[in-house]
Design an enzyme around this catalytic site. Structure first.
Site, PDB file in Angstrom:
ATOM      1  N   SER A  12      28.517  56.014  39.165  1.00  0.00           N
ATOM      2  CA  SER A  12      28.360  55.286  40.300  1.00  0.00           C
ATOM      3  C   SER A  12      30.189  55.104  40.818  1.00  0.00           C
ATOM      4  CB  SER A  12      27.854  54.288  40.277  1.00  0.00           C
ATOM      5  OG  SER A  12      28.622  53.564  38.945  1.00  0.00           O
ATOM      6  N   GLU A  14      31.898  51.938  43.383  1.00  0.00           N
ATOM      7  CA  GLU A  14      32.322  50.326  43.846  1.00  0.00           C
ATOM      8  C   GLU A  14      33.516  51.025  45.726  1.00  0.00           C
ATOM      9  OE1 GLU A  14      31.720  46.900  41.801  1.00  0.00           O
ATOM     10  OE2 GLU A  14      32.896  46.195  42.581  1.00  0.00           O
ATOM     11  N   THR A  45      30.781  45.904  47.173  1.00  0.00           N
ATOM     12  CA  THR A  45      30.727  44.397  47.019  1.00  0.00           C
ATOM     13  C   THR A  45      30.163  43.013  48.301  1.00  0.00           C
ATOM     14  OG1 THR A  45      33.556  43.712  47.800  1.00  0.00           O
ATOM     15  CG2 THR A  45      32.821  45.172  45.577  1.00  0.00           C
ATOM     16  N   HIS A  73      26.066  44.545  46.662  1.00  0.00           N
ATOM     17  CA  HIS A  73      26.171  43.475  45.271  1.00  0.00           C
ATOM     18  C   HIS A  73      25.816  42.306  46.632  1.00  0.00           C
ATOM     19  CE1 HIS A  73      29.882  45.103  43.361  1.00  0.00           C
ATOM     20  NE2 HIS A  73      29.159  46.402  43.354  1.00  0.00           N
ATOM     21  N   ARG A 103      26.650  35.738  40.101  1.00  0.00           N
ATOM     22  CA  ARG A 103      26.738  35.038  40.362  1.00  0.00           C
ATOM     23  C   ARG A 103      28.081  34.565  40.770  1.00  0.00           C
ATOM     24  NH1 ARG A 103      31.109  30.345  37.046  1.00  0.00           N
ATOM     25  NH2 ARG A 103      32.510  31.668  38.387  1.00  0.00           N
ATOM     26  N   ASP A 105      32.008  34.371  43.063  1.00  0.00           N
ATOM     27  CA  ASP A 105      33.251  34.152  43.129  1.00  0.00           C
ATOM     28  C   ASP A 105      33.582  33.010  44.327  1.00  0.00           C
ATOM     29  OD1 ASP A 105      33.880  33.776  40.208  1.00  0.00           O
ATOM     30  OD2 ASP A 105      35.210  35.949  40.598  1.00  0.00           O
ATOM     31  N   ALA A 121      24.494  33.417  37.521  1.00  0.00           N
ATOM     32  CA  ALA A 121      24.015  35.271  37.743  1.00  0.00           C
ATOM     33  C   ALA A 121      22.284  34.746  36.636  1.00  0.00           C
ATOM     34  CB  ALA A 121      24.584  36.009  36.918  1.00  0.00           C
ATOM     35  N   TYR A 143      31.189  41.495  30.301  1.00  0.00           N
ATOM     36  CA  TYR A 143      32.803  41.140  30.268  1.00  0.00           C
ATOM     37  C   TYR A 143      33.466  41.153  29.043  1.00  0.00           C
ATOM     38  CZ  TYR A 143      32.323  39.471  34.960  1.00  0.00           C
ATOM     39  OH  TYR A 143      31.740  38.828  36.030  1.00  0.00           O
ATOM     40  N   HIS A 147      34.741  36.050  29.684  1.00  0.00           N
ATOM     41  CA  HIS A 147      34.701  36.104  30.911  1.00  0.00           C
ATOM     42  C   HIS A 147      35.670  35.047  31.455  1.00  0.00           C
ATOM     43  CE1 HIS A 147      34.096  33.678  34.985  1.00  0.00           C
ATOM     44  NE2 HIS A 147      33.994  34.632  35.484  1.00  0.00           N
ATOM     45  N   LYS A 163      20.474  36.805  30.888  1.00  0.00           N
ATOM     46  CA  LYS A 163      20.862  37.542  32.720  1.00  0.00           C
ATOM     47  C   LYS A 163      19.943  39.074  31.719  1.00  0.00           C
ATOM     48  CE  LYS A 163      25.430  37.880  32.954  1.00  0.00           C
ATOM     49  NZ  LYS A 163      27.052  38.003  33.933  1.00  0.00           N
ATOM     50  N   GLN A 174      33.370  43.752  33.966  1.00  0.00           N
ATOM     51  CA  GLN A 174      34.874  44.286  34.409  1.00  0.00           C
ATOM     52  C   GLN A 174      35.626  45.187  33.965  1.00  0.00           C
ATOM     53  OE1 GLN A 174      36.069  43.503  36.633  1.00  0.00           O
ATOM     54  NE2 GLN A 174      36.082  41.177  36.268  1.00  0.00           N
ATOM     55  N   PHE A 214      45.274  40.464  39.737  1.00  0.00           N
ATOM     56  CA  PHE A 214      44.276  40.682  40.305  1.00  0.00           C
ATOM     57  C   PHE A 214      43.753  40.143  38.551  1.00  0.00           C
ATOM     58  CE2 PHE A 214      40.113  42.990  40.578  1.00  0.00           C
ATOM     59  CZ  PHE A 214      39.359  41.661  41.662  1.00  0.00           C
ATOM     60  N   HIS A 264      31.532  53.635  35.861  1.00  0.00           N
ATOM     61  CA  HIS A 264      30.934  52.834  37.289  1.00  0.00           C
ATOM     62  C   HIS A 264      32.860  52.854  37.392  1.00  0.00           C
ATOM     63  CE1 HIS A 264      29.855  50.482  39.937  1.00  0.00           C
ATOM     64  NE2 HIS A 264      30.084  49.605  40.034  1.00  0.00           N
TER      65      HIS A 264
HETATM   66  P1  FAD Z   1      27.814  34.308  35.396  1.00  0.00           P
HETATM   67  O1  FAD Z   1      27.374  35.586  34.190  1.00  0.00           O
HETATM   68  O2  FAD Z   1      26.701  33.427  36.146  1.00  0.00           O
HETATM   69  O3  FAD Z   1      28.577  33.725  34.307  1.00  0.00           O
HETATM   70  C1  FAD Z   1      29.561  33.206  34.772  1.00  0.00           C
HETATM   71  C2  FAD Z   1      30.049  32.148  33.963  1.00  0.00           C
HETATM   72  O4  FAD Z   1      29.491  31.217  33.393  1.00  0.00           O
HETATM   73  C3  FAD Z   1      30.741  32.819  32.240  1.00  0.00           C
HETATM   74  O5  FAD Z   1      31.952  32.274  31.922  1.00  0.00           O
HETATM   75  C4  FAD Z   1      30.001  32.272  31.596  1.00  0.00           C
HETATM   76  O6  FAD Z   1      30.224  32.841  30.219  1.00  0.00           O
HETATM   77  C5  FAD Z   1      29.487  31.283  32.104  1.00  0.00           C
HETATM   78  N1  FAD Z   1      27.253  30.440  31.878  1.00  0.00           N
HETATM   79  C6  FAD Z   1      26.261  31.676  32.150  1.00  0.00           C
HETATM   80  N2  FAD Z   1      25.354  31.353  32.289  1.00  0.00           N
HETATM   81  C7  FAD Z   1      25.247  29.794  31.722  1.00  0.00           C
HETATM   82  C8  FAD Z   1      25.032  28.791  31.504  1.00  0.00           C
HETATM   83  N3  FAD Z   1      24.039  28.491  31.427  1.00  0.00           N
HETATM   84  N4  FAD Z   1      25.712  27.719  31.189  1.00  0.00           N
HETATM   85  C9  FAD Z   1      26.869  27.875  30.835  1.00  0.00           C
HETATM   86  N5  FAD Z   1      27.839  28.631  31.450  1.00  0.00           N
HETATM   87  C10 FAD Z   1      27.299  30.258  32.190  1.00  0.00           C
HETATM   88  N6  FAD Z   1      32.126  38.804  42.872  1.00  0.00           N
HETATM   89  C11 FAD Z   1      31.871  38.416  43.987  1.00  0.00           C
HETATM   90  O7  FAD Z   1      32.421  37.319  44.602  1.00  0.00           O
HETATM   91  N7  FAD Z   1      31.610  39.546  44.903  1.00  0.00           N
HETATM   92  C12 FAD Z   1      31.325  41.029  44.261  1.00  0.00           C
HETATM   93  O8  FAD Z   1      30.810  41.534  44.992  1.00  0.00           O
HETATM   94  C13 FAD Z   1      31.368  40.799  42.919  1.00  0.00           C
HETATM   95  N8  FAD Z   1      30.942  42.043  42.644  1.00  0.00           N
HETATM   96  C14 FAD Z   1      31.362  42.459  41.059  1.00  0.00           C
HETATM   97  C15 FAD Z   1      31.079  43.712  39.822  1.00  0.00           C
HETATM   98  C16 FAD Z   1      31.142  43.554  39.024  1.00  0.00           C
HETATM   99  C17 FAD Z   1      30.658  44.794  38.147  1.00  0.00           C
HETATM  100  C18 FAD Z   1      31.821  42.866  38.221  1.00  0.00           C
HETATM  101  C19 FAD Z   1      32.075  42.297  36.576  1.00  0.00           C
HETATM  102  C20 FAD Z   1      32.237  41.806  38.879  1.00  0.00           C
HETATM  103  C21 FAD Z   1      32.289  41.012  40.114  1.00  0.00           C
HETATM  104  N9  FAD Z   1      32.382  40.013  41.100  1.00  0.00           N
HETATM  105  C22 FAD Z   1      31.698  40.017  42.332  1.00  0.00           C
HETATM  106  C23 FAD Z   1      32.855  38.633  40.115  1.00  0.00           C
HETATM  107  C24 FAD Z   1      32.362  37.761  39.456  1.00  0.00           C
HETATM  108  O9  FAD Z   1      31.293  36.821  40.686  1.00  0.00           O
HETATM  109  C25 FAD Z   1      32.796  37.232  38.651  1.00  0.00           C
HETATM  110  O10 FAD Z   1      33.343  37.328  37.927  1.00  0.00           O
HETATM  111  C26 FAD Z   1      32.315  35.441  38.227  1.00  0.00           C
HETATM  112  O11 FAD Z   1      33.173  34.660  37.883  1.00  0.00           O
HETATM  113  C27 FAD Z   1      31.318  35.829  37.613  1.00  0.00           C
HETATM  114  O12 FAD Z   1      30.176  36.572  38.039  1.00  0.00           O
HETATM  115  P2  FAD Z   1      29.053  36.698  37.199  1.00  0.00           P
HETATM  116  O13 FAD Z   1      27.795  36.968  37.391  1.00  0.00           O
HETATM  117  O14 FAD Z   1      29.726  37.345  35.943  1.00  0.00           O
HETATM  118  O15 FAD Z   1      28.465  35.273  36.453  1.00  0.00           O
END
Ligand code: FAD
Length: 285
Positions: A12, A14, A45, A73, A103, A105, A121, A143, A147, A163, A174, A214, A264
């Site tokens: 895939s 992106e 994204t 996304h 989730r 950023d 997430a 990750y 992360h 998740k 990542q 980055f 990907h």
């Molecule tokens: P989560 O899975 O929620 O994790 C975030 C952090 O919180 C981690 O450190 C995790 O360990 C911690 N955590 C999770 N659950 C809990 C809990 N219940 N209690 C305490 N801590 C917890 N960003 C964008 O803004 N737009 C995009 O389109 C985008 N696309 C991406 C695509 C890919 C393939 C990847 C790998 C990243 C992408 N990102 C994007 C970046 C991503 O949004 C960031 O890395 C963000 O900081 C974390 O998102 P996540 O979904 O992994 O979060």
């Protein structure tokens, strides 16, 4: 790899949504080049701060009109549950079956929390399953080098498991340049009973300064030997690109040979480096 093995892999690409009409026209040219290798889907994204959300929708709309399977996304950090459900309804009506659920950023300086009702997430995945059942195939982020905000490696693995338990069908990592980090991550997941496909995210190397910036922000490590070589090339763009294609092709080769379920590519809206890597891997189907 045999043609049959290649056919079973998940490939895939992106993209990010362009800011201008001109950017959109350029993107369309690149996507048409990428489409020649027949990816399973192309993901787009989404800016968690809200700036690109409409543009994500427009880019997805264009991909669908071209007959390309699109995966928007979607992030939860800055949207209410009602806004998320409304957006997903629009995607569902557009015929979308696949999402990358994150989730997100917020743009720097805004701090965590945003306006969202969902903090992580796993809560977004649970909401999608609650409202839309199995309509969407859901990819989440993983990750291998952990992360940057995770309390520690084990906590990050546990959070990844949440998740998956919430209903994710697959994960995209990542990007990384240490294959062993990926293999160990997948082993740990298997030991925890996580068996969804975890597809490596691949970042082609085309520009050292932006990659370095980055990588610092997202917690991906550029190994010292790669950094040193890239630094030595300075402004010699051609050498950076040639070296990057070599290094990343070798990484992909190793990943696929050792069981990665696919690749990907973070194309950064450019086709040349991704297609060179693709050709080096003899992946054409
Ligand atoms: P989560 O899975 O929620 O994790 C975030 C952090 O919180 C981690 O450190 C995790 O360990 C911690 N955590 C999770 N659950 C809990 C809990 N219940 N209690 C305490 N801590 C917890 N960003 C964008 O803004 N737009 C995009 O389109 C985008 N696309 C991406 C695509 C890919 C393939 C990847 C790998 C990243 C992408 N990102 C994007 C970046 C991503 O949004 C960031 O890395 C963000 O900081 C974390 O998102 P996540 O979904 O992994 O979060």
């Amino acid at each position: 790899m045999t043609t049959q093995q290649i056919d079973q892999k998940l490939f895939s690409f992106e993209l990010f949504p362009p800011k201008t009409e001109e950017g959109m026209e350029k993107l369309q040219i690149q996507v048409k080049k990428l489409a020649r290798v027949n990816p399973l889907y192309v993901s787009v994204t989404f800016g968690a701060g809200g700036s690109t959300q409409h543009r994500t929708f427009q880019s997805v709309e264009w991909l669908v009109s071209e007959g390309i399977e699109a995966a928007p996304h979607i992030s939860c950090i800055s949207s209410s549950k009602a806004e998320i459900v409304e957006m997903l309804d629009r995607y569902k009506n557009q015929g979308i079956r696949r999402l990358v659920a994150l989730r997100g950023d917020l743009p720097s300086g805004t701090g965590l929390g945003g306006r969202g009702e969902l903090n992580y997430a796993n809560e977004l995945v649970a909401l999608i399953r609650q409202e839309f059942g199995d309509h969407f195939h859901i990819e989440v982020a993983a990750y291998p080098e952990f992360h940057p905000q995770a309390a520690n490696a084990q906590a990050d693995l546990k959070n990844f498991q949440r998740k998956v338990e919430a209903g994710a069908n697959g994960a995209i990592t990542q990007y990384f340049y240490n294959a062993d980090a990926y293999f160990r991550f997948v082993d740990s997941c298997e030991q925890m009973g996580i068996h969804i496909p975890i597809v490596p995210g691949i970042m082609p190397i085309t520009n050292y300064s932006s990659l370095s910036r980055f990588s610092d922000a997202c917690g991906a490590e550029i190994p010292r030997w790669i950094r040193k070589r890239l630094e030595a090339y300075a402004d010699d763009v051609e050498s950076i690109r040639a070296f990057g294609v070599d290094v990343v092709s070798a990484l992909c080769q190793r990943l696929l040979e050792h069981g990665a379920p696919g690749l990907h590519f973070y194309t950064m809206n450019q086709s040349a480096a991704t297609l060179k890597i693709w050709d080096n891997l003899n992946l054409s189907r």
